[in-house]
Scaffold this active site. Structure first.
Site, PDB file in Angstrom:
ATOM      1  N   ALA A  69     -14.231  36.117 -68.492  1.00  0.00           N
ATOM      2  CA  ALA A  69     -15.271  34.984 -69.446  1.00  0.00           C
ATOM      3  C   ALA A  69     -16.454  33.832 -68.575  1.00  0.00           C
ATOM      4  O   ALA A  69     -15.707  33.366 -69.860  1.00  0.00           O
ATOM      5  CB  ALA A  69     -14.586  35.382 -70.490  1.00  0.00           C
ATOM      6  N   THR A 116      -3.205  45.369 -60.157  1.00  0.00           N
ATOM      7  CA  THR A 116      -3.292  46.218 -60.756  1.00  0.00           C
ATOM      8  C   THR A 116      -2.700  46.505 -62.554  1.00  0.00           C
ATOM      9  O   THR A 116      -2.982  47.287 -63.243  1.00  0.00           O
ATOM     10  CB  THR A 116      -2.192  48.209 -60.810  1.00  0.00           C
ATOM     11  OG1 THR A 116      -0.818  47.606 -61.297  1.00  0.00           O
ATOM     12  CG2 THR A 116      -2.675  48.562 -58.947  1.00  0.00           C
ATOM     13  N   ALA A 117      -3.017  44.951 -62.793  1.00  0.00           N
ATOM     14  CA  ALA A 117      -2.518  44.977 -64.121  1.00  0.00           C
ATOM     15  C   ALA A 117      -3.393  43.616 -64.718  1.00  0.00           C
ATOM     16  O   ALA A 117      -4.369  44.015 -65.062  1.00  0.00           O
ATOM     17  CB  ALA A 117      -0.947  44.335 -64.029  1.00  0.00           C
ATOM     18  N   ASN A 168       3.683  39.968 -60.348  1.00  0.00           N
ATOM     19  CA  ASN A 168       3.051  40.083 -60.732  1.00  0.00           C
ATOM     20  C   ASN A 168       1.333  39.268 -61.137  1.00  0.00           C
ATOM     21  O   ASN A 168       0.294  38.980 -60.595  1.00  0.00           O
ATOM     22  CB  ASN A 168       2.309  40.547 -62.316  1.00  0.00           C
ATOM     23  CG  ASN A 168       2.352  42.536 -62.269  1.00  0.00           C
ATOM     24  OD1 ASN A 168       3.120  42.995 -61.612  1.00  0.00           O
ATOM     25  ND2 ASN A 168       3.001  42.567 -63.690  1.00  0.00           N
ATOM     26  N   LYS A 223      -7.194  43.894 -63.078  1.00  0.00           N
ATOM     27  CA  LYS A 223      -7.543  44.422 -63.073  1.00  0.00           C
ATOM     28  C   LYS A 223      -7.855  44.983 -64.034  1.00  0.00           C
ATOM     29  O   LYS A 223      -9.989  44.702 -64.359  1.00  0.00           O
ATOM     30  CB  LYS A 223      -6.674  46.216 -62.400  1.00  0.00           C
ATOM     31  CG  LYS A 223      -8.200  47.086 -62.482  1.00  0.00           C
ATOM     32  CD  LYS A 223      -7.008  48.671 -62.620  1.00  0.00           C
ATOM     33  CE  LYS A 223      -8.099  49.628 -62.389  1.00  0.00           C
ATOM     34  NZ  LYS A 223      -8.558  49.784 -63.851  1.00  0.00           N
ATOM     35  N   SER A 224      -7.627  44.245 -65.111  1.00  0.00           N
ATOM     36  CA  SER A 224      -8.676  44.339 -66.797  1.00  0.00           C
ATOM     37  C   SER A 224      -9.754  43.834 -66.621  1.00  0.00           C
ATOM     38  O   SER A 224     -10.533  43.495 -68.263  1.00  0.00           O
ATOM     39  CB  SER A 224      -7.660  44.351 -68.327  1.00  0.00           C
ATOM     40  OG  SER A 224      -7.382  43.074 -68.082  1.00  0.00           O
ATOM     41  N   ASP A 226       7.376  48.877 -67.005  1.00  0.00           N
ATOM     42  CA  ASP A 226       7.401  47.894 -65.955  1.00  0.00           C
ATOM     43  C   ASP A 226       7.806  46.165 -66.370  1.00  0.00           C
ATOM     44  O   ASP A 226       7.591  45.481 -66.436  1.00  0.00           O
ATOM     45  CB  ASP A 226       5.250  47.756 -65.564  1.00  0.00           C
ATOM     46  CG  ASP A 226       5.461  48.949 -64.829  1.00  0.00           C
ATOM     47  OD1 ASP A 226       6.515  49.393 -63.462  1.00  0.00           O
ATOM     48  OD2 ASP A 226       4.575  49.603 -64.744  1.00  0.00           O
ATOM     49  N   GLY A 227       7.420  46.408 -68.147  1.00  0.00           N
ATOM     50  CA  GLY A 227       7.532  44.769 -68.387  1.00  0.00           C
ATOM     51  C   GLY A 227       9.537  44.302 -68.750  1.00  0.00           C
ATOM     52  O   GLY A 227       9.761  43.098 -68.519  1.00  0.00           O
TER      53      GLY A 227
END
Length: 269
Positions: free
Chosen positions: A186, A162-163, A123, A166-167, A46-47
């Site tokens: 945060a 999704t990248a 993205n 999502k995290s 993907d990168g």
């Protein structure tokens, strides 16, 4: 058909790119054209595909992308490294079929009187501060929505949901929605400071503007690109009028991609 091959320096990727190039050169209907391609084939992950997209950014409306993954399963890559011959056959029998995904427009204004930057992301874009807490005003369609304090903000496309999004706790959005998502990183929420504390999804008729407290320690990303050491005055995000197109030979459905990437074979457990 004019083909460009865009690969990384990985040994396995180089091997696949060489095999692909040799097969294309033997074809009677295909030719290598790195400057003015009709189809861009990304060989890597993907990168690598993100890099290929930005390399051919000025041709977005004219080219279709194809991804071959040579390592772990890629989210944007439909072909495996052992399917090169099959891919070349598909290219030779191409009839222009494609599937498209939304892109993210980004306009950045600076406080140092420099010219505004215009970028586009496949993205996501993030804005954060290298040291300490980032403080920023967040506007939705020119109306103040919140005063943000925290590590930063992630603004993503549906496929980019999704990248990084999502995290940091963002929702996964189908690319059939022309929407952008804002997810907090945060954030500080207490009796003094308060943010929405959840992802926000914005329709194509609205924009998001982030006005960070001016600091040379603010950092802006656009996919893999980085802007730093500039005093950012504001960043405005919206759905782009442009889209990215993928050649639809054996294109994997979005939710199948999500399943393959994050769930796998656990459905029968």
């Amino acid at each position: 058909m004019r083909i460009a091959i865009y690969g990384n320096d990985n040994k396995s990727s180089s091997k696949v790119a060489t095999e692909l190039s040799e097969l294309i050169n033997k074809s009677e209907v295909l030719q290598i054209d790195e400057l003015n391609p009709e189809v861009v084939i990304s060989v890597g992950g993907d990168g690598t595909l993100l890099s290929a997209f930005h390399h051919y950014d000025d041709l977005t409306e004219k080219v279709r992308f194809v991804g071959i993954h040579t390592g772990h399963l890629g989210f944007y890559t439909d072909w495996r490294d052992n399917e090169v011959e099959k891919l070349v056959e598909s290219l030779e029998n191409d009839n222009g079929q494609s599937v498209s995904y939304p892109l993210l427009d980004i306009q950045v204004e600076y406080s140092d009187q420099g010219l505004p930057d215009k970028m586009v992301a496949l993205n996501e874009s993030t804005v954060k501060k290298l040291f300490g807490t980032m403080v920023a005003k967040v506007y939705i369609k020119d109306r103040l929505f919140e005063n943000f304090r925290g590590d930063g903000l992630c603004i993503s496309t549906p496929t980019g949901s999704t990248a990084y999004n999502k995290s940091v706790g963002g929702a996964i959005i189908s690319p059939k929605f022309n929407a952008i998502q804002v997810a907090e990183m945060a954030s500080i929420n207490n009796r003094v400071f308060r943010t929405i504390g959840s992802p926000v999804i914005i329709p194509p008729t609205e924009t998001i503007t982030v006005v960070p407290k001016v600091s040379l320690h603010n950092v802006l990303t656009c996919d893999q690109l980085l802007v730093m050491d500039r005093p950012i005055k504001s960043i405005t995000y919206g759905i782009s009028q442009r889209r990215i197109y993928f050649a639809k030979y054996q294109h994997t459905h979005f939710w199948e991609r999500v399943n393959n990437s994050f769930i796998g074979d656990n459905l029968n457990d």
